[in-house]
Design a protein around this motif. Sequence first.
Motif, short mmCIF file in Angstrom:
data_model
loop_
_atom_site.label_atom_id
_atom_site.label_comp_id
_atom_site.label_asym_id
_atom_site.label_seq_id
_atom_site.Cartn_x
_atom_site.Cartn_y
_atom_site.Cartn_z
N MET A 1 -17.71 7.31 -0.22
CA MET A 1 -16.31 7.63 -0.28
C MET A 1 -16.00 9.02 -0.02
SD MET A 1 -13.57 6.53 -3.09
CE MET A 1 -14.18 7.43 -4.47
N THR A 2 -15.14 9.22 0.78
CA THR A 2 -14.62 10.58 0.96
C THR A 2 -13.24 11.13 0.24
OG1 THR A 2 -15.47 10.56 3.32
CG2 THR A 2 -13.64 12.37 2.80
N LYS A 3 -13.43 12.09 -0.43
CA LYS A 3 -12.17 12.18 -1.37
C LYS A 3 -11.20 13.25 -0.66
CE LYS A 3 -13.94 15.78 -4.33
NZ LYS A 3 -14.12 16.23 -5.82
N ILE A 4 -10.04 13.45 -0.87
CA ILE A 4 -8.98 14.37 -0.51
C ILE A 4 -8.24 15.04 -1.67
CG2 ILE A 4 -8.56 13.17 1.85
CD1 ILE A 4 -6.03 12.43 1.11
N THR A 5 -7.86 16.02 -1.29
CA THR A 5 -7.09 16.86 -2.67
C THR A 5 -5.71 16.21 -2.66
OG1 THR A 5 -6.33 18.49 -1.13
CG2 THR A 5 -8.53 19.01 -2.29
N ALA A 6 -5.07 16.69 -3.57
CA ALA A 6 -3.69 16.24 -3.82
C ALA A 6 -2.66 16.80 -2.62
CB ALA A 6 -3.02 16.49 -4.85
N GLU A 7 -3.07 18.03 -2.26
CA GLU A 7 -2.27 18.70 -1.26
C GLU A 7 -2.53 18.21 0.13
OE1 GLU A 7 -1.77 23.10 0.88
OE2 GLU A 7 -3.37 22.96 -0.79
N GLN A 8 -3.75 17.85 0.23
CA GLN A 8 -4.20 17.19 1.74
C GLN A 8 -3.27 15.59 1.65
OE1 GLN A 8 -8.25 17.12 1.03
NE2 GLN A 8 -8.52 18.48 2.86
N ALA A 9 -3.40 14.92 0.48
CA ALA A 9 -2.50 13.71 0.59
C ALA A 9 -1.14 13.93 1.05
CB ALA A 9 -2.84 13.31 -0.78
N ARG A 10 -0.59 15.04 0.27
CA ARG A 10 0.92 15.11 0.57
C ARG A 10 0.88 15.66 1.91
NH1 ARG A 10 0.45 17.59 -4.54
NH2 ARG A 10 -0.10 19.69 -3.47
N ASP A 11 0.32 16.47 2.58
CA ASP A 11 0.41 16.79 3.86
C ASP A 11 0.18 15.71 4.92
OD1 ASP A 11 0.68 19.46 2.96
OD2 ASP A 11 -1.64 20.01 3.80
N LEU A 12 -0.73 14.66 4.39
CA LEU A 12 -0.95 13.43 5.44
C LEU A 12 0.46 12.76 5.23
CD1 LEU A 12 -2.70 11.79 7.23
CD2 LEU A 12 -3.65 10.97 4.98
N ALA A 13 1.02 12.44 4.04
CA ALA A 13 2.17 11.61 3.92
C ALA A 13 3.41 12.52 4.70
CB ALA A 13 2.38 11.53 2.34
N LEU A 14 3.42 13.54 4.44
CA LEU A 14 4.51 14.20 4.97
C LEU A 14 4.42 14.25 6.64
CD1 LEU A 14 7.35 15.88 4.81
CD2 LEU A 14 5.83 18.03 4.64
N SER A 15 3.31 14.31 7.15
CA SER A 15 3.38 14.32 8.61
C SER A 15 3.57 12.86 9.29
CB SER A 15 1.69 14.62 8.93
OG SER A 15 0.86 13.65 8.68
N GLN A 16 3.58 12.00 8.47
CA GLN A 16 3.87 10.66 9.10
C GLN A 16 5.52 10.37 8.85
OE1 GLN A 16 1.09 8.07 7.05
NE2 GLN A 16 -0.40 8.80 8.41
N LEU A 17 6.27 11.15 8.22
CA LEU A 17 7.65 10.95 8.18
C LEU A 17 8.46 11.16 9.31
CD1 LEU A 17 8.35 12.64 4.53
CD2 LEU A 17 8.05 10.14 4.99
N THR A 18 9.55 10.41 9.60
CA THR A 18 10.16 10.55 10.69
C THR A 18 11.29 11.62 10.33
OG1 THR A 18 11.77 8.76 10.11
CG2 THR A 18 9.88 8.08 11.51
N THR A 19 12.08 12.08 11.21
CA THR A 19 13.06 13.02 11.02
C THR A 19 14.15 12.28 10.00
OG1 THR A 19 12.89 14.10 13.22
CG2 THR A 19 14.83 14.19 12.10
N GLN A 20 14.34 11.11 10.16
CA GLN A 20 15.35 10.11 9.72
C GLN A 20 14.88 10.31 8.26
OE1 GLN A 20 18.57 9.46 10.53
NE2 GLN A 20 18.91 9.18 8.27
N GLU A 21 13.68 9.89 7.87
CA GLU A 21 13.01 9.88 6.38
C GLU A 21 13.19 11.28 5.99
OE1 GLU A 21 9.85 6.39 7.02
OE2 GLU A 21 9.26 8.36 7.84
N LEU A 22 12.94 12.39 6.65
CA LEU A 22 13.15 13.73 5.93
C LEU A 22 14.60 13.94 5.49
CD1 LEU A 22 10.98 15.60 8.56
CD2 LEU A 22 10.38 15.38 6.10
N LEU A 23 15.59 13.51 6.43
CA LEU A 23 16.91 13.73 6.23
C LEU A 23 17.27 12.83 5.01
CD1 LEU A 23 18.34 14.05 9.98
CD2 LEU A 23 17.72 15.83 7.91
#
Length: 92
Positions: free
Chosen positions: A1-23
């Motif tokens: 199993m590969t673990k990721i840090t909380a920061e990496q998880a946030r970055d991954l989640a944020l990178s998949q947000l659309t402009t409308q989701e950000l707004l």
Amino acid sequence: MTKITAEQARDLALSQLTTQELLDAVYLTVEKAAKEKRRSIRLNDKFWVYEGYNSTKEWKEAVELLKKDGYKVRFVYEERQQFVDMYTLVEW
């Protein structure tokens, strides 16, 4: 199993947000702040800081959509003694 840090998880989640989701998230934050009688918010999420600093196409698009709704939006870069404070400021 590969673990990721909380920061990496946030970055991954944020990178998949659309402009409308950000707004949508911004509008919720604005509503909460307005109910507290505030007239502005600072957006410190990675998108609003790093994309704003680099003035990317995506950041400009999001800013223009906020401006069309009547908000004043600008990127703030403040140098302090040891640190730099960067954020996107939204005012109404």
